[in-house]
Design an enzyme around this catalytic site. Sequence first.
Site, PDB file in Angstrom:
ATOM      1  N   SER A  64      36.030  -9.458  -9.711  1.00 31.54           N
ATOM      2  CA  SER A  64      36.982  -9.995  -8.489  1.00 31.54           C
ATOM      3  C   SER A  64      37.592 -11.252  -8.825  1.00 31.54           C
ATOM      4  O   SER A  64      36.317 -12.300  -9.154  1.00 31.54           O
ATOM      5  CB  SER A  64      36.102  -9.754  -7.159  1.00 31.54           C
ATOM      6  N   ALA A  86      48.200 -10.918 -12.081  1.00 32.23           N
ATOM      7  CA  ALA A  86      48.725 -10.080 -11.153  1.00 32.23           C
ATOM      8  C   ALA A  86      47.872  -9.480 -10.058  1.00 32.23           C
ATOM      9  O   ALA A  86      48.164  -8.704  -8.942  1.00 32.23           O
ATOM     10  CB  ALA A  86      49.397  -8.853 -11.995  1.00 32.23           C
ATOM     11  N   LYS A  90      49.519  -7.176  -1.718  1.00 35.14           N
ATOM     12  CA  LYS A  90      50.689  -6.998  -1.576  1.00 35.14           C
ATOM     13  C   LYS A  90      51.627  -6.354  -0.426  1.00 35.14           C
ATOM     14  O   LYS A  90      52.534  -6.458  -0.495  1.00 35.14           O
ATOM     15  CB  LYS A  90      51.300  -6.434  -2.801  1.00 35.14           C
ATOM     16  N   SER A 129      54.421 -13.382  -8.381  1.00 32.29           N
ATOM     17  CA  SER A 129      54.448 -13.685  -6.910  1.00 32.29           C
ATOM     18  C   SER A 129      55.464 -12.629  -6.542  1.00 32.29           C
ATOM     19  O   SER A 129      55.500 -11.603  -7.029  1.00 32.29           O
ATOM     20  CB  SER A 129      55.016 -15.072  -7.013  1.00 32.29           C
ATOM     21  N   LYS A 132      58.835 -12.353  -1.209  1.00 39.00           N
ATOM     22  CA  LYS A 132      58.479 -12.813   0.258  1.00 39.00           C
ATOM     23  C   LYS A 132      58.013 -14.075   0.325  1.00 39.00           C
ATOM     24  O   LYS A 132      57.731 -14.583   1.286  1.00 39.00           O
ATOM     25  CB  LYS A 132      57.586 -11.715   0.630  1.00 39.00           C
ATOM     26  N   ASN A 169      61.138  -6.128  -4.156  1.00 35.86           N
ATOM     27  CA  ASN A 169      61.024  -4.509  -3.818  1.00 35.86           C
ATOM     28  C   ASN A 169      62.042  -3.905  -4.816  1.00 35.86           C
ATOM     29  O   ASN A 169      63.142  -4.138  -4.909  1.00 35.86           O
ATOM     30  CB  ASN A 169      61.407  -4.210  -2.516  1.00 35.86           C
ATOM     31  N   VAL A 170      61.347  -3.101  -5.924  1.00 37.41           N
ATOM     32  CA  VAL A 170      62.121  -2.355  -6.672  1.00 37.41           C
ATOM     33  C   VAL A 170      61.792  -0.704  -6.589  1.00 37.41           C
ATOM     34  O   VAL A 170      60.862  -0.328  -6.466  1.00 37.41           O
ATOM     35  CB  VAL A 170      61.867  -2.600  -8.281  1.00 37.41           C
ATOM     36  N   LEU A 171      63.059   0.039  -6.357  1.00 29.02           N
ATOM     37  CA  LEU A 171      62.826   1.394  -6.233  1.00 29.02           C
ATOM     38  C   LEU A 171      62.992   2.263  -7.589  1.00 29.02           C
ATOM     39  O   LEU A 171      64.164   1.714  -8.137  1.00 29.02           O
ATOM     40  CB  LEU A 171      63.801   1.867  -5.062  1.00 29.02           C
ATOM     41  N   GLY A 172      62.461   3.012  -7.974  1.00 25.31           N
ATOM     42  CA  GLY A 172      62.615   4.116  -9.153  1.00 25.31           C
ATOM     43  C   GLY A 172      62.602   3.355 -10.429  1.00 25.31           C
ATOM     44  O   GLY A 172      61.751   2.546 -10.808  1.00 25.31           O
TER      45      GLY A 172
END
Length: 172
Positions: A64, A86, A90, A129, A132, A169-172
């Site tokens: 951790s 990373a 989130k 990061s 947001k 935010n990334v879609l796909g």
Amino acid sequence: KILNKTILITGAAGSIGSELVRQIVRFKPKKVILFDQAESPLYELELELREIKQIHNFEIVIGSVTQPDSIEPVFSNHKPEIVFHAAAYKHVPMMEKHPLAAIKTNVLGTKVVADLAHQYKVESFIMISTDKAVNPTNVMGASKRIAEMYCQALNEHSNTQFITTRFGNVLG
């Protein structure tokens, strides 16, 4: 910059961390240290790298980022030259319900890893990061913004280059 370097990726089993692993191994690093607390996803990533992609220049370390005694040996034993940080919580709704977890992992965990990067004279520390963190309106965004500010402050007196990159935010 990655060629023949030892790379540490915290949160290596997560959605962002595992994709970083997949991309970084293509650039022929000397060794990649995959650090995470999630045993099963780490094991699945290990199988993918070894058996499917025939990649062997990596090591799995379970621990951790909030516990210096579990991550400090990675720095002392492997001497990473580049750190991709990373490891984080989130998910906004989850962190609203568990704000202490967000602060502990996102702020304290980043401080622990960043301080070790400075102490062990790592060349570059890249903090992953979030968008947001811009004018944060929730605990997750605020915790990531505090972590960003800490890393930026370290740049003032460290030979390690601290870099922050914000993912949206990334879609796909």
